[in-house]
Design a protein around this motif. Structure first.
Motif, PDB file in Angstrom:
ATOM      1  N   PHE A 265       0.811  -1.221   0.000  1.00 19.79           N
ATOM      2  CA  PHE A 265       0.000   0.000   0.000  1.00 19.79           C
ATOM      3  C   PHE A 265       0.844   1.271   0.000  1.00 19.79           C
ATOM      4  O   PHE A 265       0.578   2.202  -0.760  1.00 19.79           O
ATOM      5  CB  PHE A 265      -0.949   0.001   1.196  1.00 19.79           C
ATOM      6  CG  PHE A 265      -2.088  -0.961   1.067  1.00 19.79           C
ATOM      7  CD1 PHE A 265      -2.972  -0.879   0.013  1.00 19.79           C
ATOM      8  CD2 PHE A 265      -2.268  -1.962   2.014  1.00 19.79           C
ATOM      9  CE1 PHE A 265      -4.025  -1.770  -0.112  1.00 19.79           C
ATOM     10  CE2 PHE A 265      -3.322  -2.864   1.901  1.00 19.79           C
ATOM     11  CZ  PHE A 265      -4.191  -2.768   0.840  1.00 19.79           C
ATOM     12  N   ARG A 266       1.833   1.358   0.860  1.00 19.75           N
ATOM     13  CA  ARG A 266       2.617   2.589   0.957  1.00 19.75           C
ATOM     14  C   ARG A 266       3.268   2.944  -0.372  1.00 19.75           C
ATOM     15  O   ARG A 266       3.253   4.095  -0.817  1.00 19.75           O
ATOM     16  CB  ARG A 266       3.693   2.453   2.039  1.00 19.75           C
ATOM     17  CG  ARG A 266       3.167   2.520   3.466  1.00 19.75           C
ATOM     18  CD  ARG A 266       4.319   2.405   4.458  1.00 19.75           C
ATOM     19  NE  ARG A 266       3.860   2.377   5.829  1.00 19.75           N
ATOM     20  CZ  ARG A 266       3.609   3.454   6.566  1.00 19.75           C
ATOM     21  NH1 ARG A 266       3.782   4.657   6.019  1.00 19.75           N
ATOM     22  NH2 ARG A 266       3.191   3.349   7.810  1.00 19.75           N
ATOM     23  N   LEU A 267       3.844   1.942  -1.040  1.00 26.16           N
ATOM     24  CA  LEU A 267       4.499   2.186  -2.312  1.00 26.16           C
ATOM     25  C   LEU A 267       3.477   2.561  -3.375  1.00 26.16           C
ATOM     26  O   LEU A 267       3.687   3.484  -4.172  1.00 26.16           O
ATOM     27  CB  LEU A 267       5.282   0.941  -2.740  1.00 26.16           C
ATOM     28  CG  LEU A 267       5.980   1.020  -4.108  1.00 26.16           C
ATOM     29  CD1 LEU A 267       6.931   2.211  -4.166  1.00 26.16           C
ATOM     30  CD2 LEU A 267       6.721  -0.282  -4.385  1.00 26.16           C
ATOM     31  N   ARG A 268       2.359   1.853  -3.408  1.00 26.13           N
ATOM     32  CA  ARG A 268       1.325   2.150  -4.399  1.00 26.13           C
ATOM     33  C   ARG A 268       0.823   3.578  -4.240  1.00 26.13           C
ATOM     34  O   ARG A 268       0.692   4.321  -5.214  1.00 26.13           O
ATOM     35  CB  ARG A 268       0.158   1.179  -4.255  1.00 26.13           C
ATOM     36  CG  ARG A 268      -0.897   1.346  -5.349  1.00 26.13           C
ATOM     37  CD  ARG A 268      -2.264   0.851  -4.948  1.00 26.13           C
ATOM     38  NE  ARG A 268      -2.241  -0.470  -4.370  1.00 26.13           N
ATOM     39  CZ  ARG A 268      -3.336  -1.073  -3.882  1.00 26.13           C
ATOM     40  NH1 ARG A 268      -4.500  -0.437  -3.921  1.00 26.13           N
ATOM     41  NH2 ARG A 268      -3.267  -2.274  -3.352  1.00 26.13           N
ATOM     42  N   TYR A 269       0.534   4.000  -3.010  1.00 29.31           N
ATOM     43  CA  TYR A 269       0.001   5.336  -2.789  1.00 29.31           C
ATOM     44  C   TYR A 269       1.031   6.409  -3.119  1.00 29.31           C
ATOM     45  O   TYR A 269       0.694   7.495  -3.586  1.00 29.31           O
ATOM     46  CB  TYR A 269      -0.476   5.481  -1.352  1.00 29.31           C
ATOM     47  CG  TYR A 269      -1.621   4.560  -0.994  1.00 29.31           C
ATOM     48  CD1 TYR A 269      -2.497   4.095  -1.975  1.00 29.31           C
ATOM     49  CD2 TYR A 269      -1.831   4.138   0.317  1.00 29.31           C
ATOM     50  CE1 TYR A 269      -3.537   3.245  -1.666  1.00 29.31           C
ATOM     51  CE2 TYR A 269      -2.880   3.288   0.639  1.00 29.31           C
ATOM     52  CZ  TYR A 269      -3.725   2.846  -0.352  1.00 29.31           C
ATOM     53  OH  TYR A 269      -4.759   2.004  -0.034  1.00 29.31           O
ATOM     54  N   ARG A 270       2.322   6.099  -2.894  1.00 24.47           N
ATOM     55  CA  ARG A 270       3.374   7.049  -3.245  1.00 24.47           C
ATOM     56  C   ARG A 270       3.428   7.251  -4.756  1.00 24.47           C
ATOM     57  O   ARG A 270       3.627   8.360  -5.253  1.00 24.47           O
ATOM     58  CB  ARG A 270       4.716   6.545  -2.716  1.00 24.47           C
ATOM     59  CG  ARG A 270       5.844   7.593  -2.752  1.00 24.47           C
ATOM     60  CD  ARG A 270       7.142   7.029  -2.168  1.00 24.47           C
ATOM     61  NE  ARG A 270       6.914   6.491  -0.846  1.00 24.47           N
ATOM     62  CZ  ARG A 270       7.395   5.319  -0.413  1.00 24.47           C
ATOM     63  NH1 ARG A 270       8.118   4.574  -1.237  1.00 24.47           N
ATOM     64  NH2 ARG A 270       7.164   4.906   0.805  1.00 24.47           N
ATOM     65  N   LEU A 271       3.226   6.163  -5.499  1.00 30.33           N
ATOM     66  CA  LEU A 271       3.303   6.243  -6.957  1.00 30.33           C
ATOM     67  C   LEU A 271       2.090   6.921  -7.576  1.00 30.33           C
ATOM     68  O   LEU A 271       2.183   7.528  -8.647  1.00 30.33           O
ATOM     69  CB  LEU A 271       3.459   4.833  -7.540  1.00 30.33           C
ATOM     70  CG  LEU A 271       4.786   4.119  -7.263  1.00 30.33           C
ATOM     71  CD1 LEU A 271       4.716   2.676  -7.715  1.00 30.33           C
ATOM     72  CD2 LEU A 271       5.943   4.844  -7.941  1.00 30.33           C
ATOM     73  N   THR A 272       0.932   6.808  -6.940  1.00 29.98           N
ATOM     74  CA  THR A 272      -0.292   7.359  -7.523  1.00 29.98           C
ATOM     75  C   THR A 272      -0.649   8.745  -6.995  1.00 29.98           C
ATOM     76  O   THR A 272      -1.567   9.380  -7.519  1.00 29.98           O
ATOM     77  CB  THR A 272      -1.490   6.415  -7.273  1.00 29.98           C
ATOM     78  OG1 THR A 272      -1.632   6.204  -5.858  1.00 29.98           O
ATOM     79  CG2 THR A 272      -1.262   5.072  -7.957  1.00 29.98           C
ATOM     80  N   ALA A 273       0.060   9.212  -5.988  1.00 31.85           N
ATOM     81  CA  ALA A 273      -0.258  10.527  -5.407  1.00 31.85           C
ATOM     82  C   ALA A 273       0.033  11.644  -6.390  1.00 31.85           C
ATOM     83  O   ALA A 273       0.961  11.559  -7.201  1.00 31.85           O
ATOM     84  CB  ALA A 273       0.545  10.745  -4.118  1.00 31.85           C
ATOM     85  N   ALA A 274      -0.777  12.689  -6.329  1.00 32.75           N
ATOM     86  CA  ALA A 274      -0.526  13.865  -7.169  1.00 32.75           C
ATOM     87  C   ALA A 274       0.786  14.518  -6.768  1.00 32.75           C
ATOM     88  O   ALA A 274       1.200  14.471  -5.609  1.00 32.75           O
ATOM     89  CB  ALA A 274      -1.681  14.850  -7.021  1.00 32.75           C
ATOM     90  N   LYS A 275       1.445  15.115  -7.753  1.00 29.56           N
ATOM     91  CA  LYS A 275       2.720  15.788  -7.510  1.00 29.56           C
ATOM     92  C   LYS A 275       2.518  17.301  -7.555  1.00 29.56           C
ATOM     93  O   LYS A 275       1.699  17.810  -8.308  1.00 29.56           O
ATOM     94  CB  LYS A 275       3.743  15.364  -8.585  1.00 29.56           C
ATOM     95  CG  LYS A 275       3.921  13.840  -8.712  1.00 29.56           C
ATOM     96  CD  LYS A 275       4.427  13.239  -7.422  1.00 29.56           C
ATOM     97  CE  LYS A 275       4.786  11.755  -7.625  1.00 29.56           C
ATOM     98  NZ  LYS A 275       3.590  10.907  -7.866  1.00 29.56           N
ATOM     99  N   ARG A 276       3.293  17.990  -6.751  1.00 29.16           N
ATOM    100  CA  ARG A 276       3.217  19.457  -6.751  1.00 29.16           C
ATOM    101  C   ARG A 276       3.922  20.030  -7.982  1.00 29.16           C
ATOM    102  O   ARG A 276       4.849  19.480  -8.479  1.00 29.16           O
ATOM    103  CB  ARG A 276       3.876  20.014  -5.493  1.00 29.16           C
ATOM    104  CG  ARG A 276       3.071  19.758  -4.229  1.00 29.16           C
ATOM    105  CD  ARG A 276       3.697  20.454  -3.048  1.00 29.16           C
ATOM    106  NE  ARG A 276       2.906  20.246  -1.841  1.00 29.16           N
ATOM    107  CZ  ARG A 276       1.835  20.958  -1.500  1.00 29.16           C
ATOM    108  NH1 ARG A 276       1.451  21.953  -2.280  1.00 29.16           N
ATOM    109  NH2 ARG A 276       1.188  20.729  -0.393  1.00 29.16           N
TER     110      ARG A 276
END
Length: 276
Positions: A265-276
């Protein structure tokens, strides 16, 4: 006697391609559309091979009437739940009535159609319900939260229907395409423009970069997505093969996203999170 199938959302995209593929195979198709123009186009293109149903997934009476009409004509071997829509925008600001419409069409409407068609499905020796979901029902990203919510819900709906209808031999299949080159992407981009116009200044400042990224992604999907005919081939396979799989992925991007969905989960959410 020709096998008969019901296809919703048959005016364009995957639904229209399903009609074409089934008609090519000699089947009779009950094809649902919402407008006079779409009805005339289908009737002109396919003649007696297609019987048009006028159905709006936001109108329970139209769904019930179509179910009664199909059942009165005899059994159908399969139902393709394809009709749907995509409503983009930041969840913080998407109007709740828009969010409700997304769920009404993409989730509640699918159940309503399935229930309406079950009498006709039960009249056939073997029957299938094939629902067109999305890889967006396995992994979610920013700016199309209403759509993702509906597609995740559709997974649960399909799984429960599969379990409940199994004793009757009615098989339920979920097809999960990645990007398909259909009109849904230009429509989503137009809807994003409308959302942008309604955002307050603070909301526009907060989400403008994400909206722009989502529009670029939609343009890329419209340009590089698999043709609707490819998705239709998989849908028809799910309808007609002797032992269908519970789920089918369509497209390389869908297969890659399915692998991504299996990451921690942590890795998946890091990859799919919006970027600034």
């Amino acid at each position: 006697m020709k096998p008969s199938y019901v296809v919703t959302g048959a005016s364009s995209g995957i639904g229209r391609a399903c009609v074409a593929e089934l008609a090519r195979r000699g089947a009779h198709v009950w094809a649902s559309v919402r407008t006079d123009v779409d009805q005339k186009e289908l009737e002109h293109a396919y003649g007696k091979a297609v019987t048009v149903l006028r159905m709006d997934l936001r109108d329970p009476d139209s769904i019930a009437a179509c179910g009664e009409r199909v059942a009165a004509a005899g059994g159908v071997r399969g139902l393709v739940n394809n009709a749907g829509l995509a409503r983009p925008g930041p969840l913080e600001y998407v109007p709740l009535e828009v969010f409700r419409e997304q769920l009404e069409v993409n989730v509640t409407g699918q159940l309503a159609v399935t229930r309406a068609m079950l009498p006709a499905l039960r009249r056939a020796e073997t029957a299938r319900v094939v629902t067109v979901g999305s890889i967006g029902g396995r992994i979610a990203g920013p700016m199309i939260g209403p759509y993702h919510t509906s597609k995740f819900a559709l997974v649960g709906l399909t799984d429960s229907l599969r379990a409940e209808l199994a004793p009757e031999g009615i098989e339920v299949v979920l097809v999960e395409p990645g990007a398909v080159a259909t009109a849904i992407w230009p429509r989503a981009r137009a809807a994003a423009d409308e959302i942008r116009e309604t955002l307050p200044p603070a909301g526009l400042e907060r989400y403008e970069a994400q909206l722009a990224a989502a529009e670029r992604s939609a343009a890329r999907s419209a340009r590089t997505g698999v043709p609707p005919s490819r998705a239709a081939e998989v849908v028809v396979k799910a309808l007609t093969t002797r032992h269908p799989a519970p789920r089918y992925l369509v497209g390389r991007d869908a297969r890659l996203a399915a692998l991504l969905a299996r990451l921690p989960f942590r890795l998946r959410y890091r990859l799919t999170a919006a970027k600034r």
